[in-house]
Every structure is written in structure tokens, then in C-alpha cells.
Write a protein that holds these residues in place. Structure first.
Motif, PDB file in Angstrom:
ATOM      1  N   THR A 400       0.843  -1.196   0.000  1.00 48.59           N
ATOM      2  CA  THR A 400       0.000   0.000   0.000  1.00 48.59           C
ATOM      3  C   THR A 400       0.878   1.245   0.000  1.00 48.59           C
ATOM      4  O   THR A 400       1.991   1.246   0.531  1.00 48.59           O
ATOM      5  N   GLY A 401       0.359   2.294  -0.617  1.00 49.93           N
ATOM      6  CA  GLY A 401       0.985   3.612  -0.527  1.00 49.93           C
ATOM      7  C   GLY A 401       2.080   3.900  -1.520  1.00 49.93           C
ATOM      8  O   GLY A 401       2.529   5.044  -1.622  1.00 49.93           O
ATOM      9  N   GLU A 411       1.816  -5.222   3.947  1.00 50.89           N
ATOM     10  CA  GLU A 411       0.719  -5.619   4.837  1.00 50.89           C
ATOM     11  C   GLU A 411       0.459  -7.103   4.660  1.00 50.89           C
ATOM     12  O   GLU A 411       0.481  -7.631   3.549  1.00 50.89           O
ATOM     13  N   TRP A 423      -5.958  -7.322   7.976  1.00 50.21           N
ATOM     14  CA  TRP A 423      -4.628  -6.974   7.497  1.00 50.21           C
ATOM     15  C   TRP A 423      -3.848  -6.259   8.595  1.00 50.21           C
ATOM     16  O   TRP A 423      -4.415  -5.514   9.386  1.00 50.21           O
ATOM     17  N   SER A 460      -0.858   5.678   3.552  1.00 55.70           N
ATOM     18  CA  SER A 460      -2.123   5.864   2.838  1.00 55.70           C
ATOM     19  C   SER A 460      -3.166   4.831   3.229  1.00 55.70           C
ATOM     20  O   SER A 460      -4.207   4.721   2.595  1.00 55.70           O
ATOM     21  N   SER A 461      -2.902   4.065   4.275  1.00 62.45           N
ATOM     22  CA  SER A 461      -3.813   2.997   4.680  1.00 62.45           C
ATOM     23  C   SER A 461      -4.269   3.226   6.113  1.00 62.45           C
ATOM     24  O   SER A 461      -3.583   3.857   6.912  1.00 62.45           O
ATOM     25  N   ASN A 462      -5.432   2.688   6.444  1.00 62.70           N
ATOM     26  CA  ASN A 462      -5.924   2.786   7.819  1.00 62.70           C
ATOM     27  C   ASN A 462      -5.481   1.607   8.674  1.00 62.70           C
ATOM     28  O   ASN A 462      -5.904   1.460   9.812  1.00 62.70           O
TER      29      ASN A 462
END
Length: 733
Positions: A400-401, A411, A423, A460-462
Motif C-alpha cells: 500500500t501507498g 501488509e 490486514w 495511505s492505509s488505515n
């Protein structure tokens, strides 16, 4: 977007068949090239171009040796030796993409040559052009020089095993099922009338399994229609399409008195269901693959006596490659590669002109020639890409990102039950390019370019929770879960900005030390202290030097030369850019890496009795193989690195090119040199970064013998190396 002037040129070339012009392909359409036809060697054949989603040939009208030079460079060879007309290698099928091609020979692409334009030809395939290229590869050429199965896509596009039940589908790999073949109109089955175990062997090989077994299982009865009937394989084919078979040409037909083909395959030990993949197979093989990015691919090396060596690529083909793949527990070969496409090996070249029948249990059993150094060079080392079972490893990992699909924060699907299905992140503590290598392999993205322990710029991920920590990989594992890691997550820096990240690449460097040079160049020097101030500043002396009577007296130094070769497929570059290099005033140079090489003197127990290190104060191309240009030079704050096919030499008389043995007693030891010891820079293979020698020191002189790379001996020979006479008590024998 294609410019309007390009459209005009294209239209003019289409309207006027006599027009010759340069025709560029759309930017999104990457041209590919291959050699095809039969019979042929790996460096010759009918030239085929992949354009607009389809393979096609080139007409021989106006063809010249200059055209062949341009095409051979496209194919990764240095130049052309000759060309052929009138479909010498057989008539192709499909499109004839280019006609009346006229090159000067210096063009970087066939697109820059004059021609009628793409698809504009008045030729038939009886006029297909062929080339014979000089059997010497362009350094660093990334595309594979492949001897591959030219599958007729009108016959079959893809083959799969459909599990007999949902329970079978849930277990990986799928070893048993109904054979289904994909065509343009959909999937079809094969009629089992006359089906033999030899046919099953071919299917299992394509699915990544080394062998097959008889099965009496049948699928639930249905009224399927079948497009393929009466298959007859010898069992050694690499692809079903090369077996003799009957087709229902226009419509599918019923299998009267039979049903669909069901096969049952036996997986290799590393893919067996319910078997821990952390353990290597317990059987000893005398063949191995080195330098590959993915499981089941790499340079072929064989063990003869106590030393590993390579195989030369003359007559190398899919049959011989498949014997290697099956011997290692994989399926058949999908590609047989020549020209050191997985990097050059070191040491002996044992075999040449290998001609396997396909049913041999070992590559050593195949007919071949033993060779001398005059016959082959390591730039001709063979490699393979084997069919392996689908395991679904990539479903448990994602990035991610990142700016591209090749990079990002790693992840994982949480392995612990409390977070199952969620995740999570990997703790960046201790994360190196070795761990990144495994992550890239699991994702199917090739080699690692970088392993990053901080990823605050990819936020950019939660996802914020760490699900894995303490990851330590050898580098050859198939998944991160196969590596050592903490049972309970423990991370010193727990924020997501300190999660592990990777950057993957289709190529990587591979650094190897010239072991014979170390053995030849070793000597002892008693160097006056007044000449060692700069060396002391850079910590190149043992700790006792601090208490010496400076500037009087001397230090005893074990000196030798190091010649470090890049035998990989990408340049070796420092991890940090020039803006981060450290200036050392005393020696007046920049260090681009804190530690480039470690030098250790060990006793029998592996205890370090003296050490040294070499910061990369000048990482550059000292010399290169013929035809390769130097790219890196340290003078005037120049870029540092080592080009593919070049080497960097640290002469014995350079500061810090030594081990301070002032405090070492006479005896027998092991000298160990490790390149890139902290895995700062990614490589395709870390197992060949260490070199070891037996070292005998009598108090006045020193001798080295049996200098070798860490992975060049058999396990038994390596044990004997560590037990040479006199070393048990560390005294001279």
C-alpha cells in the motif's frame, strides 16, 4: 496519445504501398522480439515481433545484414553474423508485420528503420526472414533469451485442473482434478478414451509437479462435450500441445463410452500438503538453481566431486531443462534460458552440449560433453524457469501507498486467530534487503531493490496494528511466514510509520569476490605508526593500537588485494545518494557506504581473533570485460557503483585493505571476507558474498590456501575445510 503528424505518416504508408518511412508503435504498446522455428540453436531463428497484441514475422524483401544487427540487439546479442531468406527456419503464422525494412545498422530500434509500416506487406510466410546472432550477450540485457515452447494459441491457451470437490479446492496445491483446456470460446474437457499415464505425466509437469500417479476417481456424471480426443504423449513433452491428438474442429463432440480426463499428481517435497515449508528437502541433490527471483528459477549448477560448477548453453533446450526441474521437485520447464540470463556463475564449467531425452532422473545421466575453459565462458551459463504449483501465497500479502505496484508498505493477513482475516503491518526493526527479497518473491514481483524500515512517506492505509515482528530470513524462503519471526509481536517502534516496506525490481546485482587473487596476493607488513594516523581515525586498527607509543613502533598487518565482480543483471549502487555520503578529511574522500566489506580472522570455534573493514570510499569500475564501458568513477565527486560485467579492485597497498594481526599468536586460522555484510544493497544472491580461506601464520610469514566462495563447496567438503590439521589446538602442525 499519438500525434497528428504520426497519424498522417501511418495513413500515407498504408495508402502508398511503395512508401518507405519510419513508423513508431503507440507508446503503450511495447515491442517484444523472439527467435522461432526449427531446427535451430538458441542464437538463431525466424525473427518474430510482438506488436498490437499479436506475434508476427518480417518479410525478407530488401533485408540486409544491417537489419539483422538491429534485430540481434533487440534480442540481447551484441551483433549479427548472418541472415537468411525464404523461411529457412520454417514458415510462420499470423501477421507479417514488416516489409521492405531498410536499416543503417546503428538504429536503437527497428522502428527507426525505413519500412512500409506496420502490417503493410505483399509477402507470404514463405518469405519470412531469419537471423544468426553472435553468441555473446549484451551486458545487463534484461529480457530473457529463451528457448520456449511456441504454443499454437488457436489450439489451446491455458490448461487447469478443476478440483473434484469443494474440499479438494480448499487445499493447496490442487494435485488432483479434471483436466480442462481453455480456448477463445471458453473451457473444454478432454475425452479419456485411450488416455495413458504418460499423458498424465505431461499434464502434471505443466501444473508444476514432478510426477504422476494412477487414479480411478471419476467426476460426477455430466453430459459434457469434448474438443480433444485420442491424446498420445511420450511423457517427455514440456507442453500438451506438442502431443499427438485429435480435435473436434468446429464443434465439441461427446465422449462415447467415456468421460472427462482426471489426473492425480505427486507434488515435490517443498509443496507437499501438510508439510512445513520451513524445512528444506532432506534428500541430497547434485543440481541446484542460483540467482533466480522466484521459486523454481535460476542458473543451473551441478555438483561434481566436492565443488559446484555451471553448464554451458550449447544445444540447451526444454527437454534438458525439464530434467533439471523434475530433479529438483518442480514440474517441466516453461523456459530454457541461455547466455547467463540469471547471472554468471564462478568456478568450473562442467557440462556442454547436454542432450537429454527427457526421462532421465538426473541431469548428470544425460548425454553431454565434458569441456575445457577454451570451449565455454561463464557468459554462456544456462538457466531455467520451471513450472511450479499454484499455492496462492500472494493472497496473504499486499503493498500500500507506493508510487507503483512494485513498492509500498508491506501488509499481511493476520496469522493469529484473534485478528484472523484482518490486514496488519510488519515491524521494521531489523528489516533488511534479505527480508525484502522474500516479500517480493511472495508477491511475484521479482527481486528486491530495497528493504525499508521506515515508511512514513507511504502512509495511505488505515491499517495500524503490527502482526509480525523480528523477521529474519535466509533469503531463499517462499513466504515471510517461512522466515524466523517472533511468536508474540514485540516492536520497539510500534507506530505505522516504522512498518516495513519494500521496493521490487525485475533485475538485481550480484557481488562476488575473486578468491584466487586473495590467495595469491597475501603478505605481512610491519607498518610504522606514523603512517597510520588516517587509518586509526577510520577505526582500521585493532583496539590495542590506542595504547601504542605513537608515533613510534609499528603495527603488523595482514594485507591482500580484493577484486569484487558484479556478475548480476543490474548495477551495484550505494543505497544512499551523493547528498548523504560522508566526507573524510584525512584520506580526503567520500564514504558512500559505512561498511562495504568485512575482513575477519577466525579460530576453529568461529571466534573472531582479529578483524578489519572496508568502507566504500571509492566504489568504481576499475576494469570491465571486453565490450563493456565503465560508468562509475570516483574522481571529482563522481557517481559510485559497479557496472554489470565490471569489477572494483582494492589493491593490497591501499589504506585499511588489511587485518591488524599485531596481537594474534602464531597458529592456523580461517580468513573470512564478506561483501555487503549488512545487506544494505539488494542482490540476487547473498550466499556467494562470503569467501573463506585456510590461513597459516608462523609469526613471520603467512600462507592462504583453499580460498573459496561460501557456497562453492559441498556440505561435506566445507566440514573438512574447517578441520584441517593443526587447527584444533590453534597451533602450528
Amino acid at each position: 496519445m499519438v500525434k497528428s503528424q504520426d497519424i498522417v505518416i501511418l495513413l500515407v504508408c498504408m495508402w502508398l504501398s511503395s512508401c518507405l518511412c519510419q513508423t513508431s508503435s503507440p507508446q503503450h504498446d511495447q515491442l517484444k522480439f523472439r527467435l522461432a522455428g526449427y531446427p535451430r540453436k538458441h542464437n538463431e531463428g525466424r525473427v518474430e515481433v510482438f506488436y498490437n497484441g499479436e506475434w508476427g514475422s518480417i518479410c525478407d524483401d530488401d533485408f540486409t545484414l544491417s537489419n539483422a544487427h538491429v534485430l540481434c540487439r533487440h534480442l540481447g546479442f551484441v551483433e549479427a553474423l548472418s541472415w537468411s531468406h525464404s523461411a529457412k527456419y520454417g514458415a510462420g503464422t499470423g501477421k507479417i508485420w514488416l516489409d521492405n525494412v531498410m536499416c543503417s545498422g546503428s538504429e536503437k530500434s527497428i522502428e527507426k528503420c525505413l519500412s512500409r509500416g506496420w502490417g503493410n506487406s505483399d509477402c507470404t510466410h514463405e518469405e519470412d526472414a531469419g537471423v544468426v546472432c553472435k553468441d555473446e550477450r549484451l551486458p545487463g540485457f534484461l529480457d530473457s533469451n529463451i528457448i520456449e515452447m511456441q504454443v499454437d494459441e488457436n489450439r489451446m491457451e491455458e490448461i487447469r485442473l478443476r478440483p473434484l470437490s469443494a474440499a479438494h479446492a480448499a487445499r493447496m496445491p490442487v494435485t488432483e482434478g479434471v483436466v480442462e483446456v481453455k480456448y477463445k470460446e471458453g473451457w473444454s474437457q478432454i475425452c479419456n478414451i485411450g488416455w495413458t499415464i504418460k499423458n498424465s505425466r505431461v499434464i502434471c509437469g505443466m501444473m508444476g509437479f514432478p510426477s504422476e500417479k494412477i487414479t480411478l476417481k471419476k467426476p460426477h456424471s455430466d453430459h459434457s462435450m469434448y474438443k480433444i480426443h485420442s491424446v498420445a504423449c511420450t511423457g517427455n513433452e514440456a507442453h500438451l500441445s506438442t502431443c499427438t491428438m485429435e480435435f473436434s474442429k468446429n464443434t465439441s463432440a461427446p465422449c462415447i463410452g467415456g468421460g472427462p480426463v482426471v489426473v492425480s499428481c505427486v507434488p515435490g517435497p517443498q509443496f507437499a500438503q501438510g508439510r512445513g515449508r520451513k524445512n528444506k528437502p532432506n534428500h541430497v541433490t547434485k543440481v541446484r538453481l542460483k540467482g533466480g527471483a522466484r521459486a523454481g528459477e535460476g542458473r543451473v549448477e551441478v555438483l561434481i566431486g566436492s565443488e559446484w560448477g555451471t553448464v554451458c548453453d550449447d544445444l540447451w533446450n526444454l527437454l534438458s531443462a525439464s530434467v533439471v526441474c523434475r530433479e529438483l521437485g518442480f514440474g517441466t520447464a516453461k523456459e530454457a534460458l541461455t547466455g547467463a540470463r540469471m547471472g554468471q556463475g564462478m568456478g568450473p564449467i562442467y557440462m556442454n552440449e547436454v542432450q537429454c531425452l527427457g526421462d532421465e532422473k538426473s541431469l548428470r545421466k544425460c548425454p553431454h560433453k565434458s569441456i575445457t575453459a577454451k570451449d565455454c565462458k561463464h557468459m554462456e551459463d544456462v538457466s531455467v524457469k520451471c513450472n511450479i504449483p499454484y499455492m496462492g501465497f500472494e493472497k496473504a500479502i499486499r503493498l500500500t501507498g507506493g508510487r507503483t505496484q512494485l513498492e509500498g508498505r508491506v501488509e499481511l493477513l493476520a496469522p493469529n486467530a484473534s485478528l484472523l482475516g484482518q490486514w496488519g503491518l510488519i515491524c521494521g526493526d531489523g528489516w533488511t534487503s534479505r527480508e525484502a527479497m522474500v516479500a517480493c518473491r511472495q508477491l511475484g514481483l521479482g527481486y528486491a531493490s530495497s528493504g525499508l524500515s521506515e515508511t512514513w512517506y507511504w502512509d495511505s492505509s488505515n491499517v495500524t496494528e503490527m502482526v509480525m515482528s523480528g523477521v529474519k530470513c535466509r533469503g531463499d524462503e517462499m513466504t515471510l511466514s517461512d522466515c524466523q519471526h517472533h511468536r508474540v509481536v514485540s516492536c520497539k517502534r510500534a507506530g505505522p510509520q516504522f512498518a516495513a516496506g519494500i521496493i521490487c525490481s525485475e533485475s538485481a546485482s550480484d557481488m562476488v569476490l575473486n578468491a584466487p587473487l586473495v590467495e595469491r596476493s597475501v603478505y605481512i607488513e610491519d607498518r610504522p605508526l606514523h603512517l597510520l594516523y588516517c587509518a586509526a581515525e577510520e577505526n582500521c586498527l585493532s583496539k590495542s593500537a590506542v595504547g601504542a607509543n605513537w608515533p613510534y613502533g609499528h603495527r603488523r598487518l595482514l594485507r591482500f588485494s580484493s577484486e569484487i565482480h558484479n556478475v548480476g543483471r543490474a548495477d551495484f549502487r550505494p543505497r544512499l545518494g551523493r547528498h548523504s555520503w560522508v566526507w573524510h578529511e584525512c584520506h580526503r574522500h567520500y564514504h558512500s557506504m559505512d561498511i562495504f566489506t568485512n575482513y575477519d580472522l577466525l579460530d576453529l570455534n568461529g571466534t573472531k581473533v582479529a578483524d578489519g573493514h572496508k568502507a566504500s570510499f571509492c566504489l568504481e569500475d576499475t576494469e570491465c570485460h571486453e565490450g563493456i564501458l565503465k560508468q562509475y568513477e570516483c574522481a571529482n565527486f563522481g557517481e559510485q557503483g559497479i557496472t554489470v560485467g565490471c569489477w572494483d579492485t582494492y589493491r593490497h597497498d591501499i589504506d585499511c585493505q588489511w587485518i591488524d594481526i599485531t596481537d594474534v599468536k602464531p597458529g592456523n586460522y580461517i580468513l573470512q571476507v564478506i561483501i555487503n555484510p549488512n545487506f544494505e544493497v539488494a542482490e540476487s544472491d547473498f550466499t556467494n558474498n562470503a569467501m573463506r580461506c585456510n590461513c597459516k601464520y608462523d609469526g613471520n610469514r603467512v600462507w592462504l590456501h583453499k580460498c573459496h566462495l561460501g557456497d562453492s563447496y559441498s556440505e561435506e567438503a566445507e566440514k573438512q575445510f574447517e578441520l584441517y590439521p593443526g587447527q584444533l589446538n590453534n597451533q602450528i602442525s
